[in-house]
Design a protein around this motif. Structure first.
Motif, PDB file in Angstrom:
ATOM      1  N   GLU A  10       0.825  -1.210   0.000  1.00  0.00           N
ATOM      2  CA  GLU A  10       0.000   0.000   0.000  1.00  0.00           C
ATOM      3  C   GLU A  10       0.858   1.258   0.000  1.00  0.00           C
ATOM      4  N   LEU A  11       1.950   1.271   0.814  1.00  0.00           N
ATOM      5  CA  LEU A  11       2.753   2.479   0.940  1.00  0.00           C
ATOM      6  C   LEU A  11       3.955   2.486   0.001  1.00  0.00           C
ATOM      7  N   GLY A  12       4.416   1.279  -0.399  1.00  0.00           N
ATOM      8  CA  GLY A  12       5.588   1.219  -1.273  1.00  0.00           C
ATOM      9  C   GLY A  12       5.375   1.881  -2.612  1.00  0.00           C
ATOM     10  N   ARG A  13       4.117   1.850  -3.097  1.00  0.00           N
ATOM     11  CA  ARG A  13       3.862   2.454  -4.398  1.00  0.00           C
ATOM     12  C   ARG A  13       3.910   3.976  -4.354  1.00  0.00           C
ATOM     13  N   VAL A  24      -3.844   7.162   5.562  1.00  0.00           N
ATOM     14  CA  VAL A  24      -3.842   5.763   6.027  1.00  0.00           C
ATOM     15  C   VAL A  24      -5.236   5.299   6.449  1.00  0.00           C
ATOM     16  N   ASP A  25      -6.265   6.073   6.152  1.00  0.00           N
ATOM     17  CA  ASP A  25      -7.625   5.687   6.553  1.00  0.00           C
ATOM     18  C   ASP A  25      -8.045   4.383   5.900  1.00  0.00           C
ATOM     19  N   ALA A  26      -7.738   4.236   4.595  1.00  0.00           N
ATOM     20  CA  ALA A  26      -8.125   3.007   3.899  1.00  0.00           C
ATOM     21  C   ALA A  26      -7.408   1.805   4.492  1.00  0.00           C
ATOM     22  N   LEU A  27      -6.159   1.992   4.891  1.00  0.00           N
ATOM     23  CA  LEU A  27      -5.394   0.898   5.472  1.00  0.00           C
ATOM     24  C   LEU A  27      -5.997   0.471   6.818  1.00  0.00           C
ATOM     25  N   GLU A  28      -6.372   1.438   7.637  1.00  0.00           N
ATOM     26  CA  GLU A  28      -6.978   1.123   8.929  1.00  0.00           C
ATOM     27  C   GLU A  28      -8.295   0.386   8.755  1.00  0.00           C
ATOM     28  N   SER A  29      -9.099   0.812   7.765  1.00  0.00           N
ATOM     29  CA  SER A  29     -10.386   0.149   7.527  1.00  0.00           C
ATOM     30  C   SER A  29     -10.174  -1.289   7.085  1.00  0.00           C
ATOM     31  N   ALA A  30      -9.146  -1.519   6.217  1.00  0.00           N
ATOM     32  CA  ALA A  30      -8.881  -2.880   5.734  1.00  0.00           C
ATOM     33  C   ALA A  30      -8.391  -3.788   6.853  1.00  0.00           C
ATOM     34  N   TRP A  31      -7.670  -3.227   7.831  1.00  0.00           N
ATOM     35  CA  TRP A  31      -7.139  -4.031   8.924  1.00  0.00           C
ATOM     36  C   TRP A  31      -8.164  -4.333  10.028  1.00  0.00           C
ATOM     37  N   ARG A  32      -9.233  -3.581  10.074  1.00  0.00           N
ATOM     38  CA  ARG A  32     -10.155  -3.682  11.210  1.00  0.00           C
ATOM     39  C   ARG A  32     -10.818  -5.067  11.221  1.00  0.00           C
ATOM     40  N   PRO A  65     -12.866  -7.990  13.992  1.00  0.00           N
ATOM     41  CA  PRO A  65     -13.413  -8.208  15.353  1.00  0.00           C
ATOM     42  C   PRO A  65     -12.476  -9.058  16.196  1.00  0.00           C
ATOM     43  N   GLY A  66     -12.342  -8.681  17.479  1.00  0.00           N
ATOM     44  CA  GLY A  66     -11.553  -9.461  18.415  1.00  0.00           C
ATOM     45  C   GLY A  66     -10.069  -9.164  18.384  1.00  0.00           C
ATOM     46  N   GLU A  67      -9.624  -8.170  17.612  1.00  0.00           N
ATOM     47  CA  GLU A  67      -8.208  -7.826  17.604  1.00  0.00           C
ATOM     48  C   GLU A  67      -8.043  -6.355  17.279  1.00  0.00           C
ATOM     49  N   VAL A  68      -6.860  -5.818  17.641  1.00  0.00           N
ATOM     50  CA  VAL A  68      -6.511  -4.424  17.367  1.00  0.00           C
ATOM     51  C   VAL A  68      -5.149  -4.425  16.683  1.00  0.00           C
ATOM     52  N   ALA A  69      -5.073  -3.737  15.543  1.00  0.00           N
ATOM     53  CA  ALA A  69      -3.805  -3.630  14.807  1.00  0.00           C
ATOM     54  C   ALA A  69      -3.253  -2.220  14.969  1.00  0.00           C
ATOM     55  N   LEU A  70      -1.901  -2.110  15.215  1.00  0.00           N
ATOM     56  CA  LEU A  70      -1.265  -0.827  15.472  1.00  0.00           C
ATOM     57  C   LEU A  70       0.023  -0.717  14.655  1.00  0.00           C
ATOM     58  N   VAL A  71       0.385   0.543  14.338  1.00  0.00           N
ATOM     59  CA  VAL A  71       1.725   0.872  13.851  1.00  0.00           C
ATOM     60  C   VAL A  71       2.265   1.942  14.779  1.00  0.00           C
ATOM     61  N   VAL A  72       3.407   1.665  15.426  1.00  0.00           N
ATOM     62  CA  VAL A  72       4.012   2.569  16.398  1.00  0.00           C
ATOM     63  C   VAL A  72       5.277   3.147  15.782  1.00  0.00           C
ATOM     64  N   ASP A  73       5.427   4.504  15.813  1.00  0.00           N
ATOM     65  CA  ASP A  73       6.595   5.120  15.196  1.00  0.00           C
ATOM     66  C   ASP A  73       7.795   5.065  16.154  1.00  0.00           C
ATOM     67  N   GLY A  74       8.907   5.702  15.726  1.00  0.00           N
ATOM     68  CA  GLY A  74      10.131   5.654  16.513  1.00  0.00           C
ATOM     69  C   GLY A  74      10.002   6.295  17.870  1.00  0.00           C
ATOM     70  N   ASN A  75       9.069   7.205  18.047  1.00  0.00           N
ATOM     71  CA  ASN A  75       8.853   7.842  19.344  1.00  0.00           C
ATOM     72  C   ASN A  75       8.010   6.988  20.290  1.00  0.00           C
ATOM     73  N   GLY A  76       7.496   5.849  19.772  1.00  0.00           N
ATOM     74  CA  GLY A  76       6.608   5.023  20.586  1.00  0.00           C
ATOM     75  C   GLY A  76       5.167   5.467  20.516  1.00  0.00           C
ATOM     76  N   VAL A  77       4.824   6.350  19.546  1.00  0.00           N
ATOM     77  CA  VAL A  77       3.468   6.889  19.420  1.00  0.00           C
ATOM     78  C   VAL A  77       2.708   6.050  18.399  1.00  0.00           C
ATOM     79  N   ILE A  78       1.473   5.721  18.717  1.00  0.00           N
ATOM     80  CA  ILE A  78       0.613   4.946  17.812  1.00  0.00           C
ATOM     81  C   ILE A  78       0.149   5.883  16.698  1.00  0.00           C
ATOM     82  N   VAL A  79       0.569   5.608  15.448  1.00  0.00           N
ATOM     83  CA  VAL A  79       0.208   6.481  14.323  1.00  0.00           C
ATOM     84  C   VAL A  79      -0.837   5.837  13.431  1.00  0.00           C
ATOM     85  N   ILE A  80      -0.938   4.519  13.422  1.00  0.00           N
ATOM     86  CA  ILE A  80      -1.986   3.805  12.694  1.00  0.00           C
ATOM     87  C   ILE A  80      -2.631   2.853  13.694  1.00  0.00           C
ATOM     88  N   SER A  81      -3.988   2.899  13.781  1.00  0.00           N
ATOM     89  CA  SER A  81      -4.691   2.073  14.763  1.00  0.00           C
ATOM     90  C   SER A  81      -6.093   1.776  14.278  1.00  0.00           C
TER      91      SER A  81
END
Length: 623
Positions: A57-60, A185-193, A195-211
């Motif tokens: 998704e992001l490589g392109r 990244v809205d489309a990516l978050e929707s595709a990952w959503r 039930p029963g789990e939470v997907a996250l991307v945490v940046d170098g600062n430790g902040v959740i940027v995709i959830s």
């Protein structure tokens, strides 16, 4: 002697309880480990999927800034003088707008060496990036220093979060500026959503940027130091927000790649849930992909295992109880058989004795039953005699009136016969025949009166049938015709044709005669002499009410309470025995009816008879 419960020693129950606790603990632990192993396998596959999604998704978008940096018009714009730049700007803006539309990114910019956006794909929109200075943004700094930059932050103009890719635009070894692209990244978050789990991307600062859990976005997985907060505020990476730590607790490791944590429950505000947490580095940059898997399924497997072990032990316990109970029953059965044999011997002797006693008692009972039947027959005969005596008493009371009623026709017959003889002597046969015809009519009316008296005086056989209430009233009117006429009594009868009740014909006539006679006695001294007789329509229970109202003085309260008792009367001594209403009450009871008396508010007395309504004879055959 050992204590027993349900036939099993106490140590047996203790051993079973200990075995159950050990088996339940082993089963629950095995179910938990197996379920978490399966959950960890699922988490590993999910991490592979998320990493592949980020790459595809992001490589392109990552190569878009490099392609823009090689565009001749873009490089010419950075080298041009102010006048030349104004001429080239529309061409570059149109090119950036086309690139942004083709790749589906959020925006594509060209930034000069001072960090000012000089061309943008959204040049013609209200929130255009042209003129915005981004020199403080890490992606711009990294692009000038290292040739390319990557950064996740919230847009300062739009307030919309996104991922920024940047590439330096060089003139030889000198950086003239940079090209940048912003990706949502809205489309990516929707595709990952899921039930029963939470997907996250945490940046170098430790902040959740995709959830996939929106409330967790832009919170930190660890406490932020004051220096980190200053650096974040300086880069305006999160649009000036103070990054708060996500409130969770570490609850031990499962293995080197997974650990347990208690996080806020995404589905229930104010509650927490236990998750299995797994992570791996993201394909690009210094980010980390994390997946949180809810352990509610593992806890459910524990409950199922506990229920299974409990069920097995319950079945085993029930079988043990059944075996002990069966053994006890067999022992008791043997004892009971022996006791039964001894009791049977005693019973045979007792039965013989009791049989003789029962035979004697049965013979005595048969004699008593026969005696009771004879007594009941005598009682019914006596009741019929009393009723018949009542009729004769009424006939005796009416004797004077009937004598007067018969004496007038007899005098008239004597006179008409003498006149007829005279007419024959004179040869006037027509007048003589007319007198004889009048004599015949007088004889017929006397015959009707005597036949009514004969029917009234007859001793009937009691059989309840459908009897016309109107005919019974008409019979009573014939008997009291002279008295009604001589005493100027107005008799008002309101009975619908075809009104029938269950009764015996002659006894019903006696009831009407007795009540009507009492009513005539009551109005004898009244200024207004009115007697009203009325029958209602049958109600839902098939009951019919027949009322006789009089305009007399009413019934004294002390007499009203005992009115239907024998020898209770309001008449002067010698004019009545007080048996009429008592006989009437017994006759009515025999019909399955009820009679009652009361004083009316407007004056006078009211007698009410509640009959069982009957259909007129022949109606059922017509149906």
């Amino acid at each position: 002697m050992h204590q027993r419960y349900k036939g099993i020693p106490w140590w047996g129950w203790v051993a079973a309880a200990v075995l159950y606790v050990v088996a339940a603990a082993v089963a629950v632990e095995f179910a938990w480990n197996r379920a978490i192993d399966v959950l960890a396998d699922v988490g590993a596959h999910r991490l592979d999927f998320y990493a592949a999604s980020l790459t595809s998704e992001l490589g392109r978008f990552e190569m878009v800034p490099a392609l823009v940096a090689r565009q001749g018009s873009v490089r010419a714009l950075l080298k041009a003088s102010p006048d030349e730049a104004r001429a080239l700007l529309p061409t570059v803006n149109a090119y950036l707008e086309a690139v942004n539309r083709d790749v589906g990114s959020g925006a594509v910019d060209v930034i000069d060496a001072h960090g000012t956006v000089i061309a943008a794909s959204n040049w013609n929109q209200p929130l255009s990036f042209i003129g915005t200075n981004v020199s403080y943004r890490p992606y711009f700094k990294d692009a000038l220093a290292q040739g390319r930059g990557r950064f996740f932050g919230i847009g300062t103009n739009t307030g919309i979060p996104g991922l920024y890719f940047a590439h330096a635009i060089n003139d030889g070894d000198t950086a003239m500026g940079a090209a940048a692209v912003k990706v949502s990244v809205d489309a990516l978050e929707s595709a990952w959503r899921t039930p029963g789990e939470v997907a996250l991307v945490v940046d170098g600062n430790g902040v959740i940027v995709i959830s996939t859990e929106r409330q967790w976005k832009f919170t930190a997985m660890r406490a932020m130091t004051a220096q980190q907060q200053l650096e974040i505020q300086a880069s305006r990476q999160y649009a000036g927000r103070v990054v708060e730590a996500l409130p969770y607790r570490h609850r031990g490791d499962w293995n080197n790649a997974a650990w347990f944590g208690v996080f806020p429950d995404p589905g229930h505000e104010g509650r927490t849930a236990r998750f299995l947490v797994m992570s791996r580095p993201a394909p690009q940059g210094h980010d980390t992909i994390m997946v949180l898997l809810d352990t509610v399924g593992a806890r459910r497997q524990q409950r199922i295992a506990l229920a299974f072990v409990t069920g097995i032990f319950l079945i085993a316990t029930l079988y043990a109880l059944y075996a002990a109970q069966r053994r006890r029953v067999i022992v008791e059965k043997l004892k009971a058989q022996e006791a039964l044999r001894r009791a049977n011997d005693r019973l045979e002797t007792t039965v013989a004795q009791r049989t003789a006693a029962l035979t004697q008692a049965n013979t005595q009972m048969q004699r008593e039953i026969a005696e009771r039947e004879r007594t009941e027959q005598r009682l019914r005969a006596t009741q019929q005699e009393v009723v018949h005596a009542g009729k004769l008493a009424v006939i005796g009371q009416m004797a004077a009136a009937l004598t007067h009623e018969l004496n007038q026709p007899l005098v008239a017959i004597r006179t008409l016969c003498d006149n007829a003889r005279t007419f024959f002597e004179r040869g006037q046969s027509a007048q003589a025949n007319a007198n004889l015809e009048r004599v015949g009519r007088l004889v017929d009316s006397m015959a009707v009166l005597t036949s009514e008296l004969k029917a009234f005086a007859r001793k009937p056989d009691v059989e309840l049938v459908a009897v016309s209430l109107g005919e019974a009233v008409a019979h009573a009117r014939v008997i009291y015709a002279s008295r009604i006429r001589d005493e100027a009594v107005r008799l008002d009868v309101r009975i619908a044709p075809g009104t029938t009740v269950y009764a015996e014909s002659s006894q019903l006539q006696q009831v009407i005669v007795n009540v009507l006679g009492n009513a005539l006695d009551a109005v004898r001294g009244a200024s207004t002499r009115v007697i009203a007789m009325e029958a209602s329509e049958p109600d839902a229970q098939g009951r019919l009410r027949f009322t006789i109202d009089d305009s007399g003085p009413g019934i004294a309260p002390d007499v009203l309470a005992r009115l239907f008792e024998p020898f209770v009367t309001t008449k002067p001594r010698g004019q009545g025995l007080g048996l009429g209403l008592a006989i009437t009450s017994r006759i009515v009871d025999g019909f399955g009816a009820r009679i009652a008396a009361a004083n009316r508010e407007e004056g006078g007395a009211r007698f009410t008879i509640d009959f069982a309504a009957a259909e007129p004879p022949g109606t059922e055959h017509e149906r």
